[in-house]
Design a protein around this motif. Structure first.
Motif, PDB file in Angstrom:
ATOM      1  N   TYR A  60      -4.488 -17.982   5.485  1.00 56.13           N
ATOM      2  CA  TYR A  60      -4.001 -18.626   6.546  1.00 56.13           C
ATOM      3  C   TYR A  60      -4.665 -19.828   7.050  1.00 56.13           C
ATOM      4  O   TYR A  60      -6.029 -20.017   6.678  1.00 56.13           O
ATOM      5  CB  TYR A  60      -4.058 -17.893   7.989  1.00 56.13           C
ATOM      6  CG  TYR A  60      -3.029 -16.422   7.828  1.00 56.13           C
ATOM      7  CD1 TYR A  60      -3.708 -15.305   7.666  1.00 56.13           C
ATOM      8  CD2 TYR A  60      -1.671 -16.645   8.024  1.00 56.13           C
ATOM      9  CE1 TYR A  60      -3.125 -14.149   7.538  1.00 56.13           C
ATOM     10  CE2 TYR A  60      -1.041 -15.415   8.054  1.00 56.13           C
ATOM     11  CZ  TYR A  60      -1.707 -14.206   7.819  1.00 56.13           C
ATOM     12  OH  TYR A  60      -0.969 -12.991   7.746  1.00 56.13           O
ATOM     13  N   GLU A  62      -6.298 -22.572   9.236  1.00 53.61           N
ATOM     14  CA  GLU A  62      -7.336 -22.228  10.149  1.00 53.61           C
ATOM     15  C   GLU A  62      -6.632 -22.309  11.610  1.00 53.61           C
ATOM     16  O   GLU A  62      -6.759 -21.498  12.297  1.00 53.61           O
ATOM     17  CB  GLU A  62      -8.291 -23.099  10.182  1.00 53.61           C
ATOM     18  CG  GLU A  62      -9.364 -22.802  11.330  1.00 53.61           C
ATOM     19  CD  GLU A  62     -10.520 -23.764  11.239  1.00 53.61           C
ATOM     20  OE1 GLU A  62     -10.847 -24.537  10.270  1.00 53.61           O
ATOM     21  OE2 GLU A  62     -11.581 -23.495  12.148  1.00 53.61           O
ATOM     22  N   GLN A  65      -4.404 -18.909  12.306  1.00 53.65           N
ATOM     23  CA  GLN A  65      -5.038 -17.693  12.050  1.00 53.65           C
ATOM     24  C   GLN A  65      -5.075 -16.872  13.394  1.00 53.65           C
ATOM     25  O   GLN A  65      -5.516 -17.587  14.483  1.00 53.65           O
ATOM     26  CB  GLN A  65      -6.506 -17.981  11.656  1.00 53.65           C
ATOM     27  CG  GLN A  65      -7.186 -16.838  11.305  1.00 53.65           C
ATOM     28  CD  GLN A  65      -7.040 -16.099   9.987  1.00 53.65           C
ATOM     29  OE1 GLN A  65      -7.000 -16.642   9.074  1.00 53.65           O
ATOM     30  NE2 GLN A  65      -6.839 -14.727   9.909  1.00 53.65           N
ATOM     31  N   GLY A  66      -4.820 -15.619  13.258  1.00 52.77           N
ATOM     32  CA  GLY A  66      -4.648 -14.996  14.761  1.00 52.77           C
ATOM     33  C   GLY A  66      -3.345 -15.070  15.477  1.00 52.77           C
ATOM     34  O   GLY A  66      -3.130 -14.271  16.137  1.00 52.77           O
ATOM     35  N   ARG A  67      -2.366 -16.282  15.091  1.00 55.29           N
ATOM     36  CA  ARG A  67      -1.231 -16.166  15.869  1.00 55.29           C
ATOM     37  C   ARG A  67      -0.079 -15.958  14.730  1.00 55.29           C
ATOM     38  O   ARG A  67       1.162 -15.604  15.222  1.00 55.29           O
ATOM     39  CB  ARG A  67      -1.113 -17.846  16.139  1.00 55.29           C
ATOM     40  CG  ARG A  67      -2.305 -18.137  17.266  1.00 55.29           C
ATOM     41  CD  ARG A  67      -1.716 -19.603  17.974  1.00 55.29           C
ATOM     42  NE  ARG A  67      -1.765 -20.620  16.994  1.00 55.29           N
ATOM     43  CZ  ARG A  67      -0.749 -21.358  16.793  1.00 55.29           C
ATOM     44  NH1 ARG A  67       0.207 -21.193  17.381  1.00 55.29           N
ATOM     45  NH2 ARG A  67      -0.952 -22.371  15.584  1.00 55.29           N
ATOM     46  N   THR A  69       1.426 -14.344  11.097  1.00 55.12           N
ATOM     47  CA  THR A  69       1.518 -13.106  10.031  1.00 55.12           C
ATOM     48  C   THR A  69       2.501 -13.254   8.999  1.00 55.12           C
ATOM     49  O   THR A  69       3.551 -13.433   9.217  1.00 55.12           O
ATOM     50  CB  THR A  69       1.648 -11.751  10.745  1.00 55.12           C
ATOM     51  OG1 THR A  69       0.594 -11.693  12.075  1.00 55.12           O
ATOM     52  CG2 THR A  69       1.399 -10.849   9.760  1.00 55.12           C
ATOM     53  N   ASN A  84       3.630 -16.367  16.453  1.00 53.82           N
ATOM     54  CA  ASN A  84       3.322 -15.799  18.191  1.00 53.82           C
ATOM     55  C   ASN A  84       2.443 -17.119  18.672  1.00 53.82           C
ATOM     56  O   ASN A  84       1.747 -17.763  17.803  1.00 53.82           O
ATOM     57  CB  ASN A  84       2.581 -14.579  18.086  1.00 53.82           C
ATOM     58  CG  ASN A  84       3.542 -13.337  17.545  1.00 53.82           C
ATOM     59  OD1 ASN A  84       4.851 -13.576  17.500  1.00 53.82           O
ATOM     60  ND2 ASN A  84       2.867 -12.519  17.106  1.00 53.82           N
TER      61      ASN A  84
END
Length: 124
Positions: A60, A62, A65-67, A69, A84
């Motif tokens: 991903y 940067e 990343q984490g938001r 998928t 998200n």
């Protein structure tokens, strides 16, 4: 020739979610790594996410990343991008892309097949 067809873009408020999908009807593509790129107005096209042919490796950018998928369903010939916690800076045209070979890479030069793009707009 590999035809990619994107769907799922739209307008959403900051903090909301969207799910982009990309399909290649009638083609087995587990030998292709699949990626998403985006291009904001007046800016270059940039890497967002990529998934390997087997689906076991993902990378991903940067800032997502984490938001975001990325996932793929080889039986249905689709790749998805679940987004998200969207921010106004995520506003762009999002492109689905495929490269020959199953290894995931982040360089857009490696991708030879491209969709037509779908607009994502995030309002503040």
């Amino acid at each position: 020739q590999v035809q990619l067809v994107e769907s799922g873009g739209g307008l959403v408020q900051a903090g909301g979610s969207l799910r982009l999908s990309c399909a290649t009807p009638g083609r087995t593509w587990d030998t292709y790594a699949l990626g998403w790129f985006r291009q904001a107005p007046g800016k270059e096209q940039n890497f967002v996410a990529v998934i390997s042919g087997t689906g076991t490796t993902t990378y991903y950018e940067e800032s997502v990343q984490g938001r975001f998928t990325i996932s793929r369903d080889n039986a249905k010939h689709t790749v998805n991008l679940q987004m998200n916690g969207l921010k106004p800076e995520d506003t762009a045209v999002y492109y689905c892309a495929a490269r020959r070979g199953p290894i995931a890479t982040t360089d857009r030069q490696d991708f030879v097949y491209w969709g037509q793009g779908t607009q994502v707009t995030v309002s503040s």
